[in-house]
Design a protein around this motif. Sequence first.
Motif, PDB file in Angstrom:
ATOM      1  N   GLN A  23       0.824  -1.206   0.000  1.00  0.00           N
ATOM      2  CA  GLN A  23       0.000   0.000   0.000  1.00  0.00           C
ATOM      3  C   GLN A  23       0.864   1.265   0.000  1.00  0.00           C
ATOM      4  N   GLN A  68       1.205   4.182  -3.035  1.00  0.00           N
ATOM      5  CA  GLN A  68       0.973   5.605  -2.767  1.00  0.00           C
ATOM      6  C   GLN A  68       2.215   6.449  -3.055  1.00  0.00           C
ATOM      7  N   PRO A 128       4.855   7.651  -8.922  1.00  0.00           N
ATOM      8  CA  PRO A 128       4.053   6.981  -9.965  1.00  0.00           C
ATOM      9  C   PRO A 128       4.766   5.818 -10.655  1.00  0.00           C
ATOM     10  N   ARG A 140       3.461   1.949 -10.600  1.00  0.00           N
ATOM     11  CA  ARG A 140       3.186   1.193 -11.827  1.00  0.00           C
ATOM     12  C   ARG A 140       3.871  -0.172 -11.801  1.00  0.00           C
ATOM     13  N   LYS A 147       2.182  -2.688  -9.017  1.00  0.00           N
ATOM     14  CA  LYS A 147       0.807  -3.170  -9.209  1.00  0.00           C
ATOM     15  C   LYS A 147       0.728  -4.657  -9.590  1.00  0.00           C
ATOM     16  N   ASN A 157     -10.148  -1.825  -9.076  1.00  0.00           N
ATOM     17  CA  ASN A 157      -9.818  -0.495  -8.552  1.00  0.00           C
ATOM     18  C   ASN A 157      -8.472  -0.002  -9.087  1.00  0.00           C
ATOM     19  N   LEU A 158      -7.448  -0.902  -9.067  1.00  0.00           N
ATOM     20  CA  LEU A 158      -6.099  -0.507  -9.474  1.00  0.00           C
ATOM     21  C   LEU A 158      -6.006  -0.120 -10.949  1.00  0.00           C
ATOM     22  N   CYS A 159      -6.729  -0.842 -11.796  1.00  0.00           N
ATOM     23  CA  CYS A 159      -6.590  -0.598 -13.234  1.00  0.00           C
ATOM     24  C   CYS A 159      -7.104   0.776 -13.648  1.00  0.00           C
ATOM     25  N   LEU A 160      -7.911   1.407 -12.773  1.00  0.00           N
ATOM     26  CA  LEU A 160      -8.439   2.737 -13.078  1.00  0.00           C
ATOM     27  C   LEU A 160      -7.592   3.861 -12.496  1.00  0.00           C
ATOM     28  N   GLN A 161      -6.631   3.480 -11.624  1.00  0.00           N
ATOM     29  CA  GLN A 161      -5.796   4.485 -10.980  1.00  0.00           C
ATOM     30  C   GLN A 161      -4.551   4.769 -11.821  1.00  0.00           C
ATOM     31  N   PRO A 162      -4.337   6.028 -12.183  1.00  0.00           N
ATOM     32  CA  PRO A 162      -3.077   6.338 -12.883  1.00  0.00           C
ATOM     33  C   PRO A 162      -1.902   6.236 -11.910  1.00  0.00           C
TER      34      PRO A 162
END
Length: 637
Positions: free
Chosen positions: A499, A503, A506, A510, A513, A535-540
């Motif tokens: 987690q 956070q 970036p 990536r 993930k 949820n993860l696939c939508l987070q840049p």
Amino acid sequence: MNVIGTRCPSGAITLCRHRSRGRHRASTVLCQSAVRFAVLLEKRCEDMIPELEQMERIKLFDKNEIRGIAKKLKEYEYKIQRHTKTKEDYLRYIQYEMDLLKLIKQRRDKIGITQKKSDIDHTITNKMDRLYRDAIFKFQDDIRFWVAYIKFCKHVHYHNNVSHMLGRMLQVHQDKPKCWHIAARWELEENKNKQTARQFLLRGLHIHPNSQLLFIDTFKLELEDAVVNDQKNESNNENAMSTRTDDDMTIGLKRTYTVYQQASKRIKDIKFIIQLLNIAKEYNSTEKLQNKIVSDMIQEYAHEPLMWDTMARRELEGLVQPSLDEKVVEINSSQQTPLRDRITSCNKVYQTAVKKIKTEEMWSLYIECLIEINQKADPLPNFKRKLLKTVLLQAHQAKKLKEKYYLHWINMLNVEKKDETANKKLKEILNIATDAIPNSTSLWHARLRYLYAIEEENEAEIVFSKATQILGEKSLALWKVKMLHAQTKCSDSTEQVFQAALQGHPSIAREMKPLYIEWLVLKKSIQTARRVYDNLCLQPPFSLELHKKMIELELIQPEISLKHLRKCNEMSILQFGKHNTNVWIQYITIEMKYGDPKKVGDLHRRAVKTLEPMLTDSFISEYSLIKANIDSINTDT
């Protein structure tokens, strides 16, 4: 003709007739050229028939194979006889003849056929010789053909052909030092003609007075000649004194030294001078010549780290040489000195060097030499290791130590027998290394691993926090170390590590993930991984590897869920389908194998519309290959 005449004024009728005749003559010339081409091609093909018949008669090849060879030869002949011939046409033809000759030899060895051996081989070899000559004539500017032809002649023992070809090559390519080098080496190595080789080199140097290649060749030639003559004179003691000059060098070595002097005046490059010195070092009885080169080198290149490195290494080898500084290095005796003394003398030279030249390069050459000394299985291991550690510390204190030498230092301490003092020393070196080069991922990685290994968790957390703050996006390796430690020691904290990484920067998020998703499947369940994936696939930042990993995990389930597989593929093409053909190919392959082949056409149309125009052709080609091999996809496990 009458029609043309009636449309023209009377004064222009004659001109029209001349034009008509001109077109007729041009047409006739073209026809004649085509006829000549056809006749020549036919003749060349007819010339091949006897050798092909012989090969068939003695059963090297069967009738079908001979037919195939004949067809291939005719194709190649057509290409080199046409008006617009290319270099590649000749190269491919020559290569085909080489392969054919090799195959013939293999067949002959396998079957044990020796009949007509010389006739067949000679015919093919002559044809290759003709092809090379034609290619050289047509493409004289391409040096590759000349070089390849010389190698060919050497291989098939056509030495006389080369001697004639060398003259032509030098006429065309006298602007290339390499050609003079090739000519001289041929005369020296194949014809054993030193005088002609010398002439080639001198002529080459006249045109290329700054050529290192030609100076090296000339230096070698004169040196070899001098050594051979000196050996002859030593067997005749009465002539030995007569060949000495005033400076106690033989006439041959004096001539070699003259070549060196000319070279050193023209080429101001320490690497080149060292190369000449190393060539002289390969021969016995060249100490006087070496000393002169070394003396000149000391005088002219005292500011060059490589000069000091060369001098130090010569001390290590126990070579006779003049001193760099009378207070530091004395002239060695000709007797072999003990290893300890040679290492000590070598070290003294380097110590003098780093005081005069305070650069990272000088320290690096020093350390590299000591590392090489330590890697040799000679005696005195403790003495050599202690010396290296001392120099590493000196370089660190001078702030001239490179990252790779810090790592070498750390590895040295790691492999030594551990006690409290050794561990304390290793920890100290790790600290000073990361302080000296704070942007080094490798040094922080080594320090963090060590702290985890000795179970200093609190300090490891402090170091990790400091390192990731400094390194930023370059800290992925540290996150992986921390994650691996958490999985090994305390699986409860692994979720927290993931987690925190997600956070973070970036680029780190990536990369983490797909690792997180895989861990969830292994430790929890596919259902948990699916919820987190949604949820993860939508987070840049978006991660292609995340989609690939999720698809891979879905495919290894006991019961494959097409619904979830399609969701992963749809997300993949939504985010990466414009710039990546592979995501479409993967989706299509999955539908063909596990889903509904009827959807493939729709996917194809979507891909062509979505992909950038420059990628469309590539996609269509890949798609065609898949369609052609659809059976193998369906039967694949």
